[in-house]
Design an enzyme around this catalytic site. Structure first.
Site, PDB file in Angstrom:
ATOM      1  N   SER A  25      36.284  34.594  28.912  1.00 21.28           N
ATOM      2  CA  SER A  25      37.177  33.751  29.700  1.00 21.28           C
ATOM      3  C   SER A  25      36.334  32.765  30.506  1.00 21.28           C
ATOM      4  O   SER A  25      35.439  33.172  31.249  1.00 21.28           O
ATOM      5  CB  SER A  25      38.000  34.654  30.629  1.00 21.28           C
ATOM      6  OG  SER A  25      38.828  33.901  31.468  1.00 21.28           O
ATOM      7  N   LYS A  66      38.426  31.584  25.786  1.00 23.17           N
ATOM      8  CA  LYS A  66      39.635  31.318  26.579  1.00 23.17           C
ATOM      9  C   LYS A  66      39.276  30.353  27.698  1.00 23.17           C
ATOM     10  O   LYS A  66      38.293  30.564  28.412  1.00 23.17           O
ATOM     11  CB  LYS A  66      40.152  32.643  27.142  1.00 23.17           C
ATOM     12  CG  LYS A  66      41.091  32.552  28.340  1.00 23.17           C
ATOM     13  CD  LYS A  66      41.778  33.885  28.567  1.00 23.17           C
ATOM     14  CE  LYS A  66      42.002  34.183  30.029  1.00 23.17           C
ATOM     15  NZ  LYS A  66      42.684  35.491  30.230  1.00 23.17           N
ATOM     16  N   LYS A 103      40.557  28.346  31.139  1.00 24.16           N
ATOM     17  CA  LYS A 103      41.546  28.255  32.205  1.00 24.16           C
ATOM     18  C   LYS A 103      42.004  26.806  32.311  1.00 24.16           C
ATOM     19  O   LYS A 103      41.175  25.884  32.261  1.00 24.16           O
ATOM     20  CB  LYS A 103      40.925  28.714  33.528  1.00 24.16           C
ATOM     21  CG  LYS A 103      40.534  30.193  33.546  1.00 24.16           C
ATOM     22  CD  LYS A 103      41.758  31.090  33.641  1.00 24.16           C
ATOM     23  CE  LYS A 103      41.361  32.542  33.837  1.00 24.16           C
ATOM     24  NZ  LYS A 103      42.551  33.427  33.939  1.00 24.16           N
ATOM     25  N   ASP A 162      44.647  29.589  29.304  1.00 25.73           N
ATOM     26  CA  ASP A 162      45.348  30.445  30.270  1.00 25.73           C
ATOM     27  C   ASP A 162      45.702  29.621  31.500  1.00 25.73           C
ATOM     28  O   ASP A 162      44.818  29.130  32.205  1.00 25.73           O
ATOM     29  CB  ASP A 162      44.444  31.633  30.660  1.00 25.73           C
ATOM     30  CG  ASP A 162      45.152  32.633  31.572  1.00 25.73           C
ATOM     31  OD1 ASP A 162      46.343  32.412  31.913  1.00 25.73           O
ATOM     32  OD2 ASP A 162      44.510  33.641  31.949  1.00 25.73           O
ATOM     33  N   GLU A 219      48.465  31.263  27.399  1.00 26.12           N
ATOM     34  CA  GLU A 219      48.733  32.415  28.254  1.00 26.12           C
ATOM     35  C   GLU A 219      49.419  31.993  29.544  1.00 26.12           C
ATOM     36  O   GLU A 219      48.969  31.067  30.220  1.00 26.12           O
ATOM     37  CB  GLU A 219      47.385  33.121  28.545  1.00 26.12           C
ATOM     38  CG  GLU A 219      47.505  34.444  29.279  1.00 26.12           C
ATOM     39  CD  GLU A 219      46.137  35.114  29.474  1.00 26.12           C
ATOM     40  OE1 GLU A 219      45.179  34.782  28.732  1.00 26.12           O
ATOM     41  OE2 GLU A 219      46.027  35.966  30.368  1.00 26.12           O
ATOM     42  N   ASP A 238      51.087  37.404  30.595  1.00 28.24           N
ATOM     43  CA  ASP A 238      50.138  38.198  31.381  1.00 28.24           C
ATOM     44  C   ASP A 238      50.869  38.631  32.658  1.00 28.24           C
ATOM     45  O   ASP A 238      51.502  39.700  32.681  1.00 28.24           O
ATOM     46  CB  ASP A 238      48.879  37.345  31.663  1.00 28.24           C
ATOM     47  CG  ASP A 238      47.898  37.983  32.639  1.00 28.24           C
ATOM     48  OD1 ASP A 238      48.185  39.058  33.188  1.00 28.24           O
ATOM     49  OD2 ASP A 238      46.806  37.410  32.889  1.00 28.24           O
ATOM     50  N   LYS A 245      46.995  44.343  30.913  1.00 32.44           N
ATOM     51  CA  LYS A 245      45.999  44.710  31.916  1.00 32.44           C
ATOM     52  C   LYS A 245      46.466  46.034  32.487  1.00 32.44           C
ATOM     53  O   LYS A 245      47.500  46.091  33.174  1.00 32.44           O
ATOM     54  CB  LYS A 245      45.935  43.670  33.037  1.00 32.44           C
ATOM     55  CG  LYS A 245      45.289  42.371  32.618  1.00 32.44           C
ATOM     56  CD  LYS A 245      45.191  41.387  33.756  1.00 32.44           C
ATOM     57  CE  LYS A 245      44.599  40.092  33.260  1.00 32.44           C
ATOM     58  NZ  LYS A 245      44.757  38.995  34.222  1.00 32.44           N
ATOM     59  N   GLY A 261      41.435  41.262  31.393  1.00 33.74           N
ATOM     60  CA  GLY A 261      40.407  41.718  32.330  1.00 33.74           C
ATOM     61  C   GLY A 261      40.645  41.179  33.723  1.00 33.74           C
ATOM     62  O   GLY A 261      41.371  40.192  33.921  1.00 33.74           O
TER      63      GLY A 261
HETATM   64  O1  OSB Z   1      44.520  35.651  34.196  1.00 36.00           O
HETATM   65  O2  OSB Z   1      43.416  36.805  32.839  1.00 36.00           O
HETATM   66  C1  OSB Z   1      43.545  36.334  33.966  1.00 36.00           C
HETATM   67  C2  OSB Z   1      40.466  37.258  36.063  1.00 36.00           C
HETATM   68  C3  OSB Z   1      41.042  37.431  37.306  1.00 36.00           C
HETATM   69  C4  OSB Z   1      42.393  37.205  37.450  1.00 36.00           C
HETATM   70  C5  OSB Z   1      43.167  36.816  36.354  1.00 36.00           C
HETATM   71  C6  OSB Z   1      42.594  36.650  35.103  1.00 36.00           C
HETATM   72  C7  OSB Z   1      41.224  36.847  34.969  1.00 36.00           C
HETATM   73  C8  OSB Z   1      40.487  36.621  33.734  1.00 36.00           C
HETATM   74  C9  OSB Z   1      39.199  37.380  33.606  1.00 36.00           C
HETATM   75  O3  OSB Z   1      40.811  35.807  32.906  1.00 36.00           O
HETATM   76  C10 OSB Z   1      38.946  37.987  32.297  1.00 36.00           C
HETATM   77  C11 OSB Z   1      37.781  38.935  32.348  1.00 36.00           C
HETATM   78  O4  OSB Z   1      37.764  39.896  33.162  1.00 36.00           O
HETATM   79  O5  OSB Z   1      36.883  38.723  31.547  1.00 36.00           O
HETATM   80 MG    MG Z   2      45.721  35.587  32.393  1.00 40.00          MG
END
Ligand code: OSB
Ligand code: MG
Length: 384
Positions: free
Chosen positions: A146, A172, A174, A199, A224, A249, A273, A301
């Site tokens: 990510s 992925k 953001k 995401d 996402e 999510d 999660k 994660g």
């Molecule tokens: O939206 O998936 C998410 C981390 C903190 C809060 C929200 C998200 C995330 C990640 C991290 O995308 C993914 C990882 O732990 O590798």
């Molecule tokens: Mg997410």
């Protein structure tokens, strides 16, 4: 949150539970659409649960952040509900049912629920994963990485290049309003063949449907959580207009939310999660539903330490986890981690080996635990 049907039973009662507040330096900040640095000065906080049972210890991790950004839970609310309610409900017990009298607070619940599962695995002398299913499990979990919002498109291309060279085969990115179609188009042009997804962490509304239709042309694996963090209805208005699957999510708090999303076509992929749904028990229920209904699933994660990552990996070894998970190698998050063991990426197939050692399968590094507890105390003292 609906009632969770806890069936795991311990051979001996819970003796005591100790909480540890830690702050760990992150290798890099993950900037998301909900902005800010929910990890103050790149210091990821966590509440670790040390659960004693029959002379063995089970560890669990609460992934709530300093601030209520991703979730309403924080380090402080988690500490409160653990100390005042969840711990007293489990001490002296061999079952988890006592947790069901309390609503919400899934991240705090997950921390103690997972510690309980880990302690049971320790007591039975089996790897945690063996308690999760009778079906054959994967020995390697397919993973991706990510990547947070960067300062420029060039910087983004640089980070992706580095990750692809490290062996990550699913990227992925953001996104947020103003950091989306132009950036994604440039990335797709530079990397025509990689498994790519975006995401949004709830940053958009139905007014942005035109934008998502443009994204439809970029051959993304999924988009996402584009809309509200607590929404399913509006997602059900968006998904039918797109060919790219929406992955939910934040919106998915339990298995019934998946049922609703399926029936309303609000999303065609689920990010599980464990910390968001209240722990391992509900994760198994949700996994079972997705597996039986053919809904593609992967494990999300929360920048877990080695403790939370080991538990997530056990869940990622289940047969219904069909897409790459947000479970990257230790060095992408922490250097060093709090556990003695590190997770490394198998470059050839973008996987991480599932833990096979007994219990949670990782061991606490006591010196680092002490160091990270000191970090936490310092941060709390300064902000008081
Ligand atoms: O939206 O998936 C998410 C981390 C903190 C809060 C929200 C998200 C995330 C990640 C991290 O995308 C993914 C990882 O732990 O590798
Ligand atoms: Mg997410």
């Amino acid at each position: 949150m609906t009632q969770i049907h806890y069936s795991i039973e311990a051979p001996v009662p819970v003796d005591k539970v100790i909480l540890h507040h830690i702050a760990m330096p992150l290798v890099e900040v993950l900037t998301t659409s909900f902005g800010g640095d929910t990890n103050q000065d790149a210091m990821r906080a966590a509440v670790l649960v040390e659960l004693h049972m029959g002379g063995k210890i089970g560890w669990g991790e609460c992934v709530a952040a300093w601030t209520p950004g991703y979730s309403y839970e924080t380090i402080t609310t988690a500490t409160h509900v653990l100390e005042s309610f969840f711990i007293p409900a489990l001490v002296g017990k061999t079952k988890l049912d006592g947790l069901n009298q309390f609503r919400g607070h899934p991240m705090a619940k997950t921390a103690i629920e997972t510690a309980f599962w880990a302690a049971v695995a320790e007591n039975r002398g089996v790897p945690l994963g063996n308690l999760l299913t009778d079906q054959p499990r994967k020995t390697r979990a397919v993973v991706g990485v990510s990547i947070g919002i960067q300062k420029s498109i060039d910087a983004t291309l640089g980070v992706i290049d580095k990750r692809v060279k490290e062996g990550y085969k699913r990227i992925k990115l953001k996104i947020k309003p103003g950091w989306d179609i132009e950036m994604l188009t440039a990335v797709r042009k530079a990397f025509p063949d990689i498994l790519l997804m975006a995401d949004a962490n709830s940053a958009y509304s139905l007014d942005d449907v035109g934008l998502f239709k443009q994204m439809d042309k970029l051959n993304l694996l999924m988009i996402e959580q584009p809309l509200g963090h607590d929404d399913i209805y509006q997602h059900s208005k968006l998904q039918p207009q797109l060919s790219t699957p929406i992955c939910l999510d934040e919106s998915i708090r339990n298995t019934d939310d998946v049922r609703l999303a399926k029936e309303t076509d609000a999303g065609r992929i689920i990010n599980l999660k464990p910390a968001r749904v209240g722990g391992i028990t509900e994760s198994l229920e949700l996994h079972k539903f997705c597996y039986e209904s053919g809904i593609p699933l992967w494990i999300g994660g929360m920048l877990e330490t080695g403790i939370g990552r080991a538990a997530n990996l056990a869940i990622a070894s289940l047969p219904g986890v069909t897409l790459p998970s947000d479970l990257s190698a230790t060095d992408r998050y922490y250097n060093p981690d709090i556990t003695n063991e590190v997770f490394t990426l198998n470059k050839e197939d973008s996987t991480i080996d599932v833990v096979t050692a007994l219990g949670l399968g990782v061991t606490m590094n006591m010196d680092r635990l002490a160091q990270f507890k000191e970090n936490y105390e310092k941060i709390v003292a300064v902000s008081a």
